[in-house]
Design an enzyme around this catalytic site. Structure first.
Site, PDB file in Angstrom:
ATOM      1  CG  ASP A 234     120.506  81.940   3.477  1.00  0.00           C
ATOM      2  OD1 ASP A 234     119.386  82.412   3.225  1.00  0.00           O
ATOM      3  OD2 ASP A 234     121.448  82.606   3.940  1.00  0.00           O
TER       4      ASP A 234
ATOM      5  NE  ARG B 173     116.038  82.248  -0.356  1.00  0.00           N
ATOM      6  CZ  ARG B 173     117.057  82.568   0.433  1.00  0.00           C
ATOM      7  NH1 ARG B 173     117.918  83.505   0.065  1.00  0.00           N
ATOM      8  NH2 ARG B 173     117.255  81.948   1.587  1.00  0.00           N
TER       9      ARG B 173
ATOM     10  CB  SER C 223     114.506  88.118   1.849  1.00  0.00           C
ATOM     11  OG  SER C 223     115.494  88.096   0.853  1.00  0.00           O
TER      12      SER C 223
ATOM     13  CG  ASP D 277     123.701  88.168  -2.042  1.00  0.00           C
ATOM     14  OD1 ASP D 277     123.807  88.292  -0.800  1.00  0.00           O
ATOM     15  OD2 ASP D 277     122.651  87.756  -2.596  1.00  0.00           O
ATOM     16  CG  ASP D 278     125.505  91.422   2.692  1.00  0.00           C
ATOM     17  OD1 ASP D 278     125.774  92.625   2.596  1.00  0.00           O
ATOM     18  OD2 ASP D 278     125.077  90.894   3.746  1.00  0.00           O
TER      19      ASP D 278
ATOM     20  CG  ASP E 141     118.482  89.322   3.147  1.00  0.00           C
ATOM     21  OD1 ASP E 141     117.508  88.735   3.649  1.00  0.00           O
ATOM     22  OD2 ASP E 141     119.609  88.806   3.050  1.00  0.00           O
TER      23      ASP E 141
ATOM     24  CE  LYS F 182     119.302  87.682  -1.572  1.00  0.00           C
ATOM     25  NZ  LYS F 182     120.335  86.617  -1.735  1.00  0.00           N
TER      26      LYS F 182
HETATM   27  C1  GLA Z   1     120.802  86.250   3.855  1.00  0.00           C
HETATM   28  C2  GLA Z   1     120.214  85.831   2.516  1.00  0.00           C
HETATM   29  C3  GLA Z   1     121.306  85.237   1.639  1.00  0.00           C
HETATM   30  C4  GLA Z   1     122.403  86.266   1.456  1.00  0.00           C
HETATM   31  C5  GLA Z   1     122.929  86.719   2.808  1.00  0.00           C
HETATM   32  C6  GLA Z   1     123.886  87.870   2.676  1.00  0.00           C
HETATM   33  O1  GLA Z   1     121.237  85.163   4.595  1.00  0.00           O
HETATM   34  O2  GLA Z   1     119.177  84.901   2.696  1.00  0.00           O
HETATM   35  O3  GLA Z   1     120.770  84.853   0.392  1.00  0.00           O
HETATM   36  O4  GLA Z   1     121.902  87.343   0.709  1.00  0.00           O
HETATM   37  O5  GLA Z   1     121.873  87.129   3.659  1.00  0.00           O
HETATM   38  O6  GLA Z   1     124.380  88.307   3.902  1.00  0.00           O
END
Ligand code: GLA
Length: 420
Positions: A231, A227, A202, A92-93, A170, A168
């Protein structure tokens, strides 16, 4: 999500829109068709549990680094998850350097990913698993790292060259109106690479948080999963809130789910700190019934045996992965008692169901419910089993009652098979 105020960082979207419009016009006939996500994807995703922990000096085992992803990949295999279908290892991030290289290519953090992402992908593939990665459609990721704005094609090509299997994308630091062009454009660029990469958008979550109802049909034509809500956090309140959003089903998003397309209520937190065992059962039963991606965000090296059995439960995985991919819906809501049903065949002959007790006071509630109330009307009857244990309840006809005792913030999960 970051606050929507952050989106104002990017406001001069005229040129961007024009470019994306050109892409959109040139590819009018384009729709995503990568053959992926025929059933909801299963695997592991770092965000909920490991967040943006980049402090490898003080917390080497839990920081976002190649070591973390390698360890989780090994555990998916050694703890028996991968053979059940949990095959994605998703970054992820916070995996990047703060700057692109002079050619504009994304670079993984040189200290935390010293071998680079291609090497990590090769390693993950050598274990028979797949590697997912995170980027953001806007100018920055939610964590403040370089976004894909103006680099969509380059980033799609970079990911393909690294051997990435899932992306993914975002939506922080972007204008929502640009997403209508931008997410389809990335879908096109991913497709153009020739490498099948599961595309997780997202997009609708940002539309929902802007108070609008997403065009789910359009989203489903460009994205594999998406999504559409807040979160997940490590708490029962968060799980309950997400279930309510899915129960309300505003915009009928449940109807667009099917092979190749799934709504994503966010990660599995069963195995983290926030849920009781009953609540863990609720998340597993409900994510199965909602045909949701099962992406665990937990420390796979530290899971209690009863929790692991739940994550690996045959009934849960069977319902979740049922090949019609129909998303279950809430069919009864009576204060804190809810009934959910997921058809397991197109003609609704059989399905999985959940009796949900959302009350957090008192003791178990007793429920007697005829199968007919679930819409199960075949006179020959159904073989009903308790979903978690596989225990045979009986061959029940539509007027026969299911008797269930349901703990506070708990669930009774059942499967009705029509075998005739
Ligand atoms: C958003 C996404 C999360 C995650 C964060 C990362 O909030 O919805 O799932 O990926 O960013 O910074």
């Amino acid at each position: 999500m970051v606050e929507l105020g952050a989106t104002s960082l990017y406001s001069s979207f005229g040129i961007m829109k024009l470019l994306l419009l050109l892409v959109a016009l040139a590819q009018l006939a384009f729709a995503l068709d990568n053959g992926l996500a025929l059933t909801p994807p299963m695997g592991w995703l770092s965000w909920q549990r490991y967040r943006c922990n980049i402090d490898c000096f003080n917390d080497p085992d839990n920081c976002i680094s190649e070591k973390l992803y390698m360890r989780m990949a090994q555990l998916l295999v050694s703890e028996g998850y991968s053979k059940l279908g949990y095959t994605y290892v998703n970054i992820d991030d916070c995996w990047m350097e703060m700057e692109r290289d002079p050619n504009g290519t994304l670079v993984a953090d040189r200290k935390r990913f010293p071998h680079g992402i291609k090497w990590l992908a090769d390693y993950v593939h050598s274990l028979g698993l797949k590697l997912g990665i995170y980027e953001d459609f806007g100018t920055f990721t939610c964590g403040g790292y370089p976004g894909s704005m103006f680099y969509l094609q380059k980033d799609a090509e970079t990911f393909a060259s690294w051997g990435i299997d899932m992306v993914k994308l975002d939506g922080c630091y972007a204008d929502i109106s640009d997403m209508d062009f931008g997410y389809p454009a990335m879908s096109f660029f991913l497709n153009q690479t020739g490498r099948p990469m599961l595309y997780s958008c997202s997009w609708p979550a940002y539309v929902v948080f802007n108070g609008q109802v997403p065009d789910y049909k359009k989203i489903a034509s460009y994205c594999n999963i998406w999504r559409n809500y807040a979160d997940i956090q490590d708490s029962w309140d968060s799980v309950k809130d997400i279930i309510q959003f899915y129960g309300n089903d505003t915009g009928s998003f449940s109807l667009v789910a099917g092979p190749g397309n799934f709504n994503d209520p966010d990660m599995i937190i069963v195995g983290d700190y926030g849920l009781s065992y009953d609540q863990q059962q609720v998340q597993m039963a409900m994510w199965a019934i909602m045909a949701a991606p099962l992406l665990m965000s937990i420390d796979l090296g530290n899971v209690k045996p009863e929790t692991k059995r739940l994550l690996q439960n045959d009934g849960v995985i069977r319902v979740n992965q049922e090949f019609h991919g129909i998303q279950g819906r809430r069919i009864i809501k009576d204060n804190t008692f809810e009934v959910w049903f997921k058809p397991m065949s197109v003609d609704a002959k059989g399905g999985a169901f959940a009796f949900l007790n959302l009350n957090d006071a008192g003791g178990p509630i007793q429920v007697q419910m005829p199968l007919s109330k679930l819409g199960l009307m075949e006179g020959e009857g159904y073989n009903v089993t308790e979903g978690f244990t596989g225990k045979f309840i009986g061959t029940l006809k539509p007027h026969d009652l299911i008797n269930a005792s349901i703990n506070p913030t708990g669930v009774w999960f059942g499967i009705a098979y029509f075998d005739c």
